[in-house]
Design a protein around this motif. Structure first.
Motif, PDB file in Angstrom:
ATOM      1  N   GLU A   1     -11.762 -36.735  13.906  1.00 25.46           N
ATOM      2  CA  GLU A   1     -10.934 -37.735  14.611  1.00 25.46           C
ATOM      3  C   GLU A   1     -11.180 -39.157  14.151  1.00 25.46           C
ATOM      4  O   GLU A   1     -10.301 -40.017  14.126  1.00 25.46           O
ATOM      5  N   GLN A   2     -12.483 -39.324  13.632  1.00 21.47           N
ATOM      6  CA  GLN A   2     -12.774 -40.478  13.506  1.00 21.47           C
ATOM      7  C   GLN A   2     -12.996 -41.072  11.894  1.00 21.47           C
ATOM      8  O   GLN A   2     -13.219 -41.938  11.388  1.00 21.47           O
ATOM      9  N   THR A   3     -13.324 -39.775  11.024  1.00 21.93           N
ATOM     10  CA  THR A   3     -13.385 -39.767   9.525  1.00 21.93           C
ATOM     11  C   THR A   3     -13.049 -38.454   8.949  1.00 21.93           C
ATOM     12  O   THR A   3     -12.654 -37.563   9.669  1.00 21.93           O
ATOM     13  N   SER A   4     -13.360 -38.534   7.719  1.00 16.86           N
ATOM     14  CA  SER A   4     -13.030 -37.286   6.808  1.00 16.86           C
ATOM     15  C   SER A   4     -14.015 -37.174   5.703  1.00 16.86           C
ATOM     16  O   SER A   4     -14.804 -38.098   5.507  1.00 16.86           O
ATOM     17  N   ALA A   5     -14.458 -35.873   5.424  1.00 20.29           N
ATOM     18  CA  ALA A   5     -15.175 -35.811   4.018  1.00 20.29           C
ATOM     19  C   ALA A   5     -14.824 -36.339   2.924  1.00 20.29           C
ATOM     20  O   ALA A   5     -15.342 -37.005   2.079  1.00 20.29           O
ATOM     21  N   ASP A   6     -13.416 -36.656   2.770  1.00 16.02           N
ATOM     22  CA  ASP A   6     -12.856 -37.268   1.530  1.00 16.02           C
ATOM     23  C   ASP A   6     -13.452 -39.075   1.762  1.00 16.02           C
ATOM     24  O   ASP A   6     -13.941 -39.403   0.888  1.00 16.02           O
ATOM     25  N   ALA A   7     -13.410 -39.451   2.929  1.00 13.18           N
ATOM     26  CA  ALA A   7     -13.910 -40.718   3.294  1.00 13.18           C
ATOM     27  C   ALA A   7     -15.313 -41.117   2.921  1.00 13.18           C
ATOM     28  O   ALA A   7     -15.658 -42.081   2.514  1.00 13.18           O
ATOM     29  N   ILE A   8     -16.163 -39.890   3.250  1.00 10.61           N
ATOM     30  CA  ILE A   8     -17.683 -40.008   3.291  1.00 10.61           C
ATOM     31  C   ILE A   8     -17.999 -39.981   1.743  1.00 10.61           C
ATOM     32  O   ILE A   8     -18.816 -40.593   1.371  1.00 10.61           O
ATOM     33  N   ALA A   9     -17.326 -39.098   1.082  1.00 12.89           N
ATOM     34  CA  ALA A   9     -17.439 -38.963  -0.476  1.00 12.89           C
ATOM     35  C   ALA A   9     -17.185 -40.304  -1.264  1.00 12.89           C
ATOM     36  O   ALA A   9     -18.026 -40.587  -1.973  1.00 12.89           O
ATOM     37  N   LYS A  10     -16.270 -40.977  -0.702  1.00 10.38           N
ATOM     38  CA  LYS A  10     -15.966 -42.289  -1.585  1.00 10.38           C
ATOM     39  C   LYS A  10     -16.884 -43.115  -1.039  1.00 10.38           C
ATOM     40  O   LYS A  10     -17.369 -44.089  -2.106  1.00 10.38           O
ATOM     41  N   THR A  11     -17.548 -43.200   0.246  1.00 12.99           N
ATOM     42  CA  THR A  11     -18.799 -44.151   0.358  1.00 12.99           C
ATOM     43  C   THR A  11     -19.753 -43.899  -0.353  1.00 12.99           C
ATOM     44  O   THR A  11     -20.587 -44.790  -0.858  1.00 12.99           O
ATOM     45  N   ILE A  12     -20.226 -42.617  -0.645  1.00 11.13           N
ATOM     46  CA  ILE A  12     -21.322 -42.136  -1.163  1.00 11.13           C
ATOM     47  C   ILE A  12     -21.109 -42.593  -2.613  1.00 11.13           C
ATOM     48  O   ILE A  12     -22.089 -43.060  -3.353  1.00 11.13           O
ATOM     49  N   ALA A  13     -19.981 -42.542  -3.297  1.00  8.60           N
ATOM     50  CA  ALA A  13     -19.753 -42.927  -4.623  1.00  8.60           C
ATOM     51  C   ALA A  13     -19.847 -44.404  -4.925  1.00  8.60           C
ATOM     52  O   ALA A  13     -20.410 -44.788  -5.841  1.00  8.60           O
ATOM     53  N   LYS A  14     -19.440 -45.184  -3.609  1.00  8.50           N
ATOM     54  CA  LYS A  14     -19.654 -46.782  -3.963  1.00  8.50           C
ATOM     55  C   LYS A  14     -21.323 -46.829  -3.626  1.00  8.50           C
ATOM     56  O   LYS A  14     -21.643 -48.247  -4.251  1.00  8.50           O
ATOM     57  N   ALA A  15     -21.992 -46.097  -3.374  1.00  6.85           N
ATOM     58  CA  ALA A  15     -23.426 -46.335  -3.289  1.00  6.85           C
ATOM     59  C   ALA A  15     -24.177 -46.081  -4.772  1.00  6.85           C
ATOM     60  O   ALA A  15     -25.228 -46.170  -4.694  1.00  6.85           O
ATOM     61  N   GLY A  16     -23.344 -45.357  -5.619  1.00  6.86           N
ATOM     62  CA  GLY A  16     -23.703 -45.074  -7.006  1.00  6.86           C
ATOM     63  C   GLY A  16     -23.985 -43.716  -7.351  1.00  6.86           C
ATOM     64  O   GLY A  16     -24.561 -43.545  -8.160  1.00  6.86           O
TER      65      GLY A  16
END
Length: 526
Positions: A487-502
Motif C-alpha cells: 500500500e506504500q510502495t512497489s517493487a518497481d519503485a524500489i528498483a528505481k531507487t537502487i538504480a539511482k544509487a548506482g
C-alpha cells in the motif's frame, strides 16, 4: 393321491407335524446361534469404525499444518512447496503437555518442527562489544614526499638523463640539460663584474645565478675558468621514483615549468573509504590490519593517522589514511587493499550482544524470541528489545534481555510465522488480532554489485524507500530479497531507487555519471 390325503387326516400324523413345527419355530427365535452372530457383527463393525477413526486422527496429527516461513498465509495439510516463492513448507503443529502453565501468547513447536526449521538457540551474556569495521581502498604515495622538479630559468631542453616514468633517481642526480640565453647573459655579467673588481656587482651576479639553482661549485668553476656556457644541468632535489615525465627533448619551457614529479616510496599511504555510519567508531591512532590482493595471506599493519573531516556527498564516505613503512618497495601506488578495524565501543561496556540473525526488525520494532525454561515442550515467547550499535554480524542490546536468558539465533522467522498462524502476537501483528494484519509482500529481483560495500549501499537504498521493512542482497546470486507494504510502495519503485544509487537491476539501469563515481572496488560492469 387319495391315500396321501387320508394319511394327513390321521390324528397321529397331525400331532407329529404340530410338534415338529413347534420345535422349528423355537429353534428359529430362541437359538443362541441365531442371536450371537448379530451381536458379534455389531461389535466388529464398531471396532472397525473406531480403528479407522483413530488411524485418521493419527494421520492428521502426523501431517499437521504446513506453512511457508516467508508467506504464513499459506496453509496445507501435507509437505510441499510454497505456491508463491517455491520455498519448502515447514510443519507448525503445536504439541505440549496440558498440565503445564503456558503463557497464552507463547508459541510451542514439536521437536520435528524445530528440526525441520533448523531452530537454534544460545544463551546471552554481558561483554565489552567490539565492532568490526571493514574498509576498502588502495595504496597512494605519501603526499609529503612528492617533489616537483622545475625549470628555474626559461630555455630549451637539450637532453634528458631521465626519460621514462618509474625510473629511480637520487638526490643531486642530473635530470636534464637546459639551454638558456638568459643564463648565458647572467654568467657574462659575473665575469664582467670580476674584471671591474666591483664586489657589490660580483655578489649580485652570484646571487642571481644561485636563485636559478646553479650550485656553488658550478659558479666557482665559471669564475676560475673565465668561460661561460649557455647550458645548465637540472639536478634532482630528492630521491625517489619518477611518477610522471612532462617534457621531451627539444621542448621549450618557461621559468617555473614542471619537468618531473618524483615521489619517495619508502613510506606510503593506505587510503580507505569509510561510510558515515562507521565514522563514530573510528579514531586516530586505532590499529589497522589490511591485506592486499597482490600478496594473498600476508597481513600488513598500521595505525590511523588521519580521518577526513569532510564526507563525500556522492559516495557518503570519508577518507581514512594509514601510514605504512615500505622499505622493500613491495607496496605500489594504486594497489587495492582491504582493511579490518576492531573498534571497541567504549560507551557500551558490559552490554548484552546477540547475533544479527536473532533479531527481527520491522522498521519500528525490534523483536527476539526467548526460550522459556523448564518446559517439556519447546516454548518461545516474543519480546521487544531496544537495539544499540550494529557490530556487523551482531547487535548491542540496550533493553529487553537479561544476562543468561536463552534466545533463538536461527529459524526466528519460522517461529514468528507460527505465531501469525496461531493469531498470536508476532512481528507483523502487535496486538495479537489477525483479523486485519499488517499487509506485507515479498519480492526479489536481480541487482548487480561487486563487494560488501555494494551490499551495504543496495540495502540502505532499498530501506530508504517508505514501506520497505527488510532488504537483503545476496552477492553470490546477485539477487535482492525485499519485504514491503504494497500500500506504500512497489517493487518497481524500489528498483528505481537502487538504480539511482548506482546499481543496475532487472528493471532499471544506473546512470553512467552515478556509476562512474562509485569506488573502484564496486565496479561491476565488464
Amino acid at each position: 393321491m387319495k391315500k396321501i390325503k387320508e394319511w394327513f387326516k390321521a390324528k397321529q400324523v397331525q400331532y407329529i407335524l404340530f410338534v415338529m413345527a413347534g420345535l422349528f419355530l423355537g429353534w428359529l427365535f430362541f437359538s443362541p446361534s441365531s442371536t450371537t452372530p448379530q451381536v458379534n457383527d455389531e461389535h466388529h463393525s464398531h471396532d472397525s469404525i473406531a480403528e479407522h477413526t483413530h488411524s485418521h486422527d493419527l494421520q492428521q496429527d502426523e501431517n499437521g499444518v504446513w506453512t511457508c516461513s516467508m508467506h504464513p498465509q499459506i496453509k496445507q495439510d501435507k509437505p510441499g512447496k510454497c505456491p508463491i516463492c517455491g520455498m519448502d513448507l515447514i510443519p507448525l503443529r503445536k504439541s505440549g503437555n496440558s498440565h503445564e502453565n503456558v503463557d497464552p501468547s507463547a508459541i510451542q513447536l514439536s521437536e520435528e518442527a524445530i528440526a525441520l526449521a533448523n531452530v537454534q538457540t544460545s544463551r546471552v551474556s554481558k561483554e565489552n562489544p567490539v565492532k568490526e569495521v571493514r574498509l576498502y581502498g588502495k595504496i597512494a604515495p605519501d603526499e609529503r614526499s612528492l617533489q616537483s622538479q622545475t625549470a628555474h630559468v626559461g630555455g630549451r631542453i637539450e637532453s634528458l638523463a631521465v626519460d621514462f616514468t618509474g625510473e629511480t633517481v637520487r638526490a643531486g642526480q642530473t635530470l636534464a640539460t637546459l639551454y638558456s640565453p638568459e643564463l648565458f647573459t647572467a654568467q657574462q655579467e659575473l665575469l664582467e663584474a670580476i674584471k671591474m673588481q666591483q664586489p657589490a656587482l660580483i655578489k649580485a651576479a652570484r646571487e642571481k645565478l644561485q636563485l636559478w639553482k646553479m650550485t656553488d661549485a658550478q659558479i666557482t668553476a665559471i669564475e676560475q675558468s673565465g668561460t661561460t656556457s649557455p647550458t645548465v644541468e637540472i639536478k634532482s632535489n630528492t630521491s625517489g621514483i619518477v611518477m610522471s615525465k612532462r617534457v621531451s627533448q627539444g621542448d621549450y619551457v618557461s621559468q617555473g615549468a614542471v619537468l618531473f614529479d618524483v615521489a619517495n616510496l619508502s613510506k606510503v599511504w593506505a587510503m580507505f573509504d569509510a561510510y558515515e555510519t562507521d565514522l563514530p567508531f573510528l579514531s586516530k591512532g586505532d590499529p589497522v590490519s589490511f591485506t592486499m590482493q597482490a600478496f594473498p595471506g600476508k597481513v600488513f599493519k598500521g595505525r590511523i593517522a588521519f580521518i577526513d573531516p569532510i564526507v563525500n556527498p556522492t559516495s557518503r564516505t570519508s577518507r581514512v589514511r594509514v601510514e605504512v613503512a615500505n622499505p622493500g618497495m613491495e607496496l605500489k601506488p594504486e594497489m587495492y587493499a582491504t582493511a579490518i578495524v576492531d573498534a571497541p565501543l567504549k560507551g557500551y561496556k558490559d552490554q548484552i550482544v546477540v547475533p544479527q540473525t536473532a533479531v527481527l526488525w520491522t522498521g519500528k520494532r525490534s523483536i527476539v524470541y526467548v526460550k522459556q525454561p523448564d518446559m517439556s515442550t519447546p516454548t518461545f515467547q516474543m519480546r521487544e528489545v531496544e537495539l544499540g550499535p550494529s557490530l556487523g554480524n551482531a547487535y548491542v542490546i540496550l533493553k529487553g534481555l537479561s544476562d543468561g536468558e536463552e534466545i533463538v539465533t536461527n529459524g526466528v522467522f519460522s517461529i514468528d510465522a507460527s505465531a501469525q498462524l496461531e493469531g498470536k502476537t508476532s512481528m507483523m501483528n502487535n496486538d495479537g488480532n489477525t483479523a486485519h494484519p499488517t499487509q506485507s509482500e515479498h519480492a526479489m529481483f536481480g541487482v548487480k554489485g561487486a563487494c560488501d560495500m555494494c551490499k551495504q549501499r543496495i540495502e540502505e537504498a532499498a530501506k530508504s524507500v517508505k514501506g520497505v521493512t527488510s532488504a537483503s542482497w545476496d552477492k553470490e546470486a546477485q539477487m535482492v530479497h525485499l519485504q514491503f507494504n504494497p500500500e506504500q510502495t512497489s517493487a518497481d519503485a524500489i528498483a528505481k531507487t537502487i538504480a539511482k544509487a548506482g546499481h543496475d537491476n532487472d528493471k532499471y539501469k544506473a546512470d553512467d555519471s552515478i556509476y562512474n563515481k562509485l569506488p573502484a572496488c564496486c565496479k561491476y560492469r565488464q
